[in-house]
Design an enzyme around this catalytic site. Structure first.
Site, PDB file in Angstrom:
ATOM      1  N   THR A 472       0.810  -1.222   0.000  1.00 47.72           N
ATOM      2  CA  THR A 472       0.000   0.000   0.000  1.00 47.72           C
ATOM      3  C   THR A 472       0.839   1.266   0.000  1.00 47.72           C
ATOM      4  OG1 THR A 472      -0.043  -0.323   2.369  1.00 47.72           O
ATOM      5  CG2 THR A 472      -1.991  -1.009   1.148  1.00 47.72           C
ATOM      6  N   ILE A 617      -3.877  14.138   2.242  1.00 49.38           N
ATOM      7  CA  ILE A 617      -3.279  13.084   1.424  1.00 49.38           C
ATOM      8  C   ILE A 617      -1.800  12.997   1.814  1.00 49.38           C
ATOM      9  CG2 ILE A 617      -2.755  12.345  -0.928  1.00 49.38           C
ATOM     10  CD1 ILE A 617      -5.780  12.299  -0.055  1.00 49.38           C
ATOM     11  N   LEU A 618      -1.376  11.820   2.254  1.00 49.89           N
ATOM     12  CA  LEU A 618      -0.022  11.678   2.805  1.00 49.89           C
ATOM     13  C   LEU A 618       1.023  11.494   1.710  1.00 49.89           C
ATOM     14  CD1 LEU A 618      -1.038   9.328   5.748  1.00 49.89           C
ATOM     15  CD2 LEU A 618      -0.660  11.804   5.830  1.00 49.89           C
ATOM     16  N   ASN A 619       0.617  10.905   0.599  1.00 48.06           N
ATOM     17  CA  ASN A 619       1.526  10.756  -0.543  1.00 48.06           C
ATOM     18  C   ASN A 619       0.659  10.725  -1.797  1.00 48.06           C
ATOM     19  OD1 ASN A 619       2.917   9.440  -2.751  1.00 48.06           O
ATOM     20  ND2 ASN A 619       4.484   8.782  -1.309  1.00 48.06           N
ATOM     21  N   LYS A 621       1.170  10.078  -4.793  1.00 47.04           N
ATOM     22  CA  LYS A 621       1.331   8.964  -5.731  1.00 47.04           C
ATOM     23  C   LYS A 621       0.735   7.664  -5.177  1.00 47.04           C
ATOM     24  CE  LYS A 621       5.040   8.649  -8.269  1.00 47.04           C
ATOM     25  NZ  LYS A 621       6.450   8.439  -8.681  1.00 47.04           N
ATOM     26  N   THR A 622       1.095   7.328  -3.938  1.00 46.84           N
ATOM     27  CA  THR A 622       0.573   6.060  -3.406  1.00 46.84           C
ATOM     28  C   THR A 622      -0.936   6.160  -3.177  1.00 46.84           C
ATOM     29  OG1 THR A 622       1.202   6.697  -1.149  1.00 46.84           O
ATOM     30  CG2 THR A 622       2.751   5.308  -2.353  1.00 46.84           C
ATOM     31  N   GLY A 690      -8.996   7.239   5.947  1.00 46.41           N
ATOM     32  CA  GLY A 690      -8.678   5.991   5.270  1.00 46.41           C
ATOM     33  C   GLY A 690      -8.958   6.061   3.779  1.00 46.41           C
ATOM     34  N   GLY A 692      -7.527   3.223   1.694  1.00 51.83           N
ATOM     35  CA  GLY A 692      -7.179   1.922   1.124  1.00 51.83           C
ATOM     36  C   GLY A 692      -8.318   1.287   0.359  1.00 51.83           C
ATOM     37  N   GLU A 693      -9.505   1.354   0.898  1.00 59.01           N
ATOM     38  CA  GLU A 693     -10.625   0.633   0.304  1.00 59.01           C
ATOM     39  C   GLU A 693     -11.655   1.551  -0.336  1.00 59.01           C
ATOM     40  OE1 GLU A 693     -11.164  -1.141   4.093  1.00 59.01           O
ATOM     41  OE2 GLU A 693     -10.744  -3.139   3.341  1.00 59.01           O
TER      42      GLU A 693
HETATM   43 MO1  MOS Z   1      -9.054  -5.316   4.347  1.00 61.48          MO
HETATM   44  S1  MOS Z   1     -10.469  -6.594   3.597  1.00 61.48           S
HETATM   45  O1  MOS Z   1      -9.614  -5.050   5.925  1.00 61.48           O
HETATM   46  O2  MOS Z   1      -7.563  -6.036   4.169  1.00 61.48           O
END
Ligand code: MOS
Length: 740
Positions: A472, A617-619, A621-622, A690, A692-693
């Site tokens: 990530t 936003i911390l980065n 690109k990522t 968050g 990630g998702e």
């Molecule tokens: Mo996520 S499904 O909590 O890696």
């Protein structure tokens, strides 16, 4: 630090052009592309490992009548064959980590029934083929749709299964405009690149695991329970992870089996799941059936919302997909119901995968909103704007930040939404072309995390925590946070992670990793700043940390001078009252344009855009990579991902990457993600949220809505494949003929 108050001005606010936010390349990128980042299976620290191979059950329900392991035991290279008859004693299941090889009962296809350990991988695999298991097979319960009568109210996982406000039935009955639809989402597989892999080695009365795990501290506790050991006797080392997507939130059977075998033979044991085993031995995402009912006035203002979801898992496990959770906060309506029901089947164990809950919930709900918009002849964005709540509609607390409307408006502008035409009215050659959109929302959690930092005499800041980076960008953003706080360039920050001997950390999951680990690090760096100022007898007011030095008043001191032989600090973050006092989500809007071939029903994504807000936003690109990765998951969920169950055997027929399709480059033309500026001072000291998702949430629905806009065909069973389109075309033709 406990998040009980909003965060005031911080050093990160002082330098909006600083290291935090910059599109820094991954700090471990070079290690990875040159093949020098040691993944679990490649760890060389342990001498002379033996190799394990799992024998999975080939029935889904029944009992083991006998296991004949004679031939396997006599095969060249075999060291040990573990079965239920000789497996070491184990303790209790915890957090979906099951004791292994317990008794003769088979609950699902792929349940390990034997474990062969040999001198080489090839020996172990060959011997595993010689293990003869005889079963008394029963007819498995394998399909959710055939088993709804057995559905029950599951135990709460992180939230109650049901919610209720007002009088849904009365409001729905009275609503002048109604929608009542059922959506189906299939079983899916995480399909992370690196399979589950572990090397286990005992050291005295404790065990060390080199494994691939998103949440080592959680795994340590669960294994402690299964092995009847104090958690600190289980050390999990997981510095590099080749993707998790939720499949590595918990310890999977390969790790437990490696530990048990290693104890018996007093030698390290190494094991990886084969790609085929990934589908059954490890966890998957359950299929769901979701019923959505919406009641609105003629302007589209919702008075009644009901979202019910059914999912299934293996007997005794209890995990359910929280599809309707996000519906509790997304749109205004006085009368509301959400309900989750679970069915126990002889299916492999279901668990969290890529935005559990929201991902499939919004595949259904965001299409239902599109259906309502179509029924009302209201623009789908306008419909959502009309139902924008002033506060969280169920918790009745304010949102910490909520920029759903700006995301939709900016997305519409960038995507050219004004050029969208009525359903079925745009044709380019053989292609019917359409645009669709959907909202995205994902819960923003904060988890306890701790960290230690040490500035050495060499001027390098070492960061240590049991955090993980499943691809990530955690290594990189932590480097940026520490570098920015102490005024050090990235080369002078070294982040060491993925070891339970380091301070406790959240791990990576549920989109909480960056905020949780990053906040702990922020606090530790703030403490180290104070320690450095004190060491130099410097006035903290207005002190600035830049270029390896601190300036206060007219004095500038090099950090290495202040740190002497080394200076250490610790930091910790805990969720607090802000979690209850504010409703915290990240938001976004997806836009997709698709073409559907009028003859073959082939669906092609033509372009896609996501506009998101996730606090600071911390980065750049990522963050963008994460968002695009999530959108790619959405494309897969909409168009191809489907682990097909054979009801005779309750197993996934297409259990390899040749038959289980995920999007490849050719499936993904122009795809972009942008972030709107935001700071969330209720979320955490970084003011981030968050991400990630977030990218997957709603993404697939924007494609489904675009397909409807292209063709006038609404398919409510994912994935949307060409056979379903052809059926839709046939129905349209039938209707056209009936009309003439
Ligand atoms: Mo996520 S499904 O909590 O890696």
């Amino acid at each position: 630090m406990e998040m009980n108050q909003p965060i005031g001005r911080t050093p990160l606010d002082d330098r909006p052009d600083g290291l935090v936010g910059k599109p820094l390349n991954r700090v471990e990128g070079k290690l990875k592309v040159t093949g020098r980042a040691p993944y679990a299976y490649e760890t060389r620290a342990l001498e002379n490992p033996a190799y394990g191979f799992i024998v999975p059950a080939t029935i889904a329900s029944g009992t083991i009548r006998s296991i004949d392991a004679e031939a396997a035991r006599k095969a060249p290279g075999t060291i040990l064959v573990l079965t239920h008859e000789n497996v070491p004693e184990q303790g209790e299941k915890k957090e979906q980590v099951w004791p292994q090889l317990q008794g003769t009962e088979v609950r699902f296809y792929g349940q390990p029934v034997a474990f062969v350990v040999a001198e080489t991988f090839e020996h172990a695999r060959a011997a595993a083929m010689l293990v003869k298991v005889r079963y008394d097979a029963a007819k498995p319960k394998g399909l959710l749709k055939d088993s709804l009568a057995a559905a029950y109210e599951p135990k709460p996982v992180n939230s109650p299964p049901d919610s209720k406000l007002g009088d849904f039935d009365a409001a729905f009955a009275a609503a002048p405009v109604k929608l009542d639809v059922e959506y189906v989402t299939p079983n899916q597989i995480h399909a992370q690149m690196e399979p589950h892999a572990t090397i286990a080695a005992w050291d005295g009365d404790g065990v060390v695991l080199h494994t691939s795990n998103q949440m080592p501290n959680r795994g340590q506790k669960a294994l402690g329970s299964v092995l009847k050991l104090p958690p600190e006797k289980v050390r999990i080392v997981s510095p590099y992870i080749g993707g998790g997507f939720g499949a590595k939130l918990q310890v999977q059977p390969e790790a437990t089996l490696a530990i048990l075998a290693s104890k018996v033979i007093q030698r390290p044991v190494k094991v990886a799941l084969t790609r085929q085993q990934e589908f059954h031995v490890a966890t998957h995402r359950t299929d769901t059936i979701q019923r959505i009912r919406l009641g609105a006035d003629t302007e589209g203002r919702l008075s009644a919302i009901s979202h019910e979801s059914w999912s299934d898992t293996a007997e005794g496990d209890g995990f359910f997909e929280t599809s309707a959770n996000v519906t509790r906060s997304l749109y205004a309506a006085q009368n509301r119901v959400t309900r989750h029901r679970l069915v126990n089947l002889n299916m492999p164990i279901a668990s969290s995968m890529r935005a559990p809950g929201e991902a499939v919930g919004q595949l259904a709900f965001e299409c239902a909103m599109d259906e309502l918009a179509e029924q009302l002849k209201v623009d789908p964005i306008e419909l959502r704007v009309r139902n924008e709540p002033a506060e969280d509609p169920e918790k009745k607390v304010p949102f910490s930040t909520r920029q759903l409307v700006p995301c939709m408006r900016e997305g519409a502008r960038l995507f050219g939404w004004d050029k969208r035409q009525a359903a079925g009215s745009r044709r380019e050659g053989n292609w019917l072309v359409g645009m669709g959109m959907s909202a995205a929302a994902r819960l923003n959690p904060l988890m306890p995390s701790a960290v230690k930092v040490r500035l050495g005499p060499d001027g390098v800041l070492v960061v240590r925590m049991a955090m993980t980076d499943p691809g990530t960008g955690t290594y990189t953003i932590l480097t940026q946070i520490a570098g920015e706080m102490l005024g050090l360039p990235p080369e002078r920050v070294r982040v060491e992670m993925g070891d339970t001997d380091f301070p406790f950390a959240s791990g990576s999951g549920g989109s909480f990793g960056a905020a949780s680990a990053g906040s702990a690090l922020y606090v530790a760096c703030d403490n180290l700043r104070q320690a450095l100022l004190k060491a130099g007898d410097l006035n903290p007011d207005g002190a600035t940390f830049r270029d390896g030095a601190v300036t206060s008043g007219n004095r500038t001191e090099a950090l290495t001078d202040l740190a002497g032989s080394g200076l250490e600090a610790a930091g910790e973050i805990k969720p607090g009252e802000m979690k209850q006092k504010f409703s915290q989500y990240s938001y976004g809007a997806h836009f997709a344009e698709v073409g559907v071939d009028v003859d073959t029903g082939e669906i092609r994504l033509r372009r896609m855009l996501g506009v998101f807000t996730g606090g600071r936003i911390l980065n750049a690109k990522t963050a963008r990579s994460q968002a695009i990765g999530g959108m790619t998951f959405g494309v897969g969920a909409a168009l191809m991902e489907d682990a097909v169950v054979d009801p005779r055997y309750s197993y996934f027929v297409n259990h390899d990457m040749a038959e289980y399709h995920v999007p490849v480059h050719a499936d993904l033309p122009e795809i972009d993600a942008v972030f709107l500026p935001e700071l969330d001072d209720k979320a955490n000291p970084l003011k981030s949220k968050g991400l990630g998702e977030l990218g997957i949430c709603g993404a697939g629905a924007s494609l489904a809505n675009a397909i409807y806009n292209a063709t006038g065909i609404r398919v409510r069973e994912y994935p949307l494949t060409l056979d379903k389109m052809l059926k839709g075309f046939e129905e349209q033709e039938g209707q056209a003929q009936r009309r003439t």
